[in-house]
Design an enzyme around this catalytic site. Structure first.
Site, short mmCIF file in Angstrom:
data_model
loop_
_atom_site.label_atom_id
_atom_site.label_comp_id
_atom_site.label_asym_id
_atom_site.label_seq_id
_atom_site.Cartn_x
_atom_site.Cartn_y
_atom_site.Cartn_z
N HIS A 52 0.84 -1.12 0.09
CA HIS A 52 0.01 0.03 0.08
C HIS A 52 0.96 1.16 -0.12
O HIS A 52 2.01 1.29 0.39
CB HIS A 52 -0.95 -0.08 1.38
N GLU A 54 1.06 3.59 1.82
CA GLU A 54 1.40 4.24 3.17
C GLU A 54 2.69 3.23 3.68
O GLU A 54 3.71 3.88 4.13
CB GLU A 54 0.55 4.00 4.37
N CYS A 82 -5.96 1.90 5.98
CA CYS A 82 -6.71 0.42 6.47
C CYS A 82 -5.89 0.03 7.79
O CYS A 82 -5.18 0.60 8.23
CB CYS A 82 -6.37 -0.56 5.52
N CYS A 85 -2.13 -0.51 7.74
CA CYS A 85 -1.30 0.56 7.57
C CYS A 85 -1.23 1.48 8.74
O CYS A 85 -0.28 2.07 9.33
CB CYS A 85 -1.92 1.54 6.32
#
Length: 155
Positions: A52, A54, A82, A85
């Site tokens: 992701h 992040e 999410c 993260c």
């Protein structure tokens, strides 16, 4: 620099993700007004479900700074993070997260749940949501609208 300046940088990275066929989410990590890490969604291209935006930004910053702990940093991301993260930010000791669009389905900073302030954690994130929310949300809406149209055309 302002939150909108850094969110604009994250939006540029989200556009890069989109150009690579990924869900358009971008992130930058800032300490003392300097960019220390950046990332964009890459799960498909990297064959990595943890890639992701992040996580990519945290990895980039940790490598640049030579430390997995990132105190005094602010992470700017175009979509509410999410649970994975948020967990990574807590472990890295990120001070603050600023996100654009809310995610009522999987957001973990108050959208679907609030892991950022869960009492079991020994570190709390400062959370500021809704910064440049409309351009961030529109980028995602356009991406998924296009994906749905393409899937209807495929046999």
């Amino acid at each position: 620099m302002s939150d909108t300046y850094w969110m604009d940088q994250a939006l540029e990275l989200a556009r890069r993700a989109e150009a690579e066929g990924e869900v358009p989410v971008g992130a930058v990590l800032v300490r003392e007004g300097l960019l220390v890490g950046e990332g964009w969604n890459r799960p498909i291209g990297a064959n990595d479900p943890t890639a992701h935006a992040e996580i990519q930004a945290l990895r980039d910053a940790s490598e640049r700074l030579g430390n997995y702990r990132l105190p005094g940093t602010t992470l700017y991301v175009t979509l509410e993070p999410c649970p994975m993260c948020v967990g990574a930010m807590i472990h890295a000791r990120v001070e603050r997260v600023v996100f654009g669009a809310s995610d009522p389905k999987t957001g973990a900073c108050g959208g679907a749940l609030d892991l950022a302030h869960h009492p079991s954690h020994n570190h709390r994130l400062i959370v500021d949501g809704g910064v440049m929310a409309e351009p961030a949300a529109e980028l995602l809406r356009t991406f998924f609208r296009r994906r749905r149209a393409e899937s209807r055309r495929s046999p």
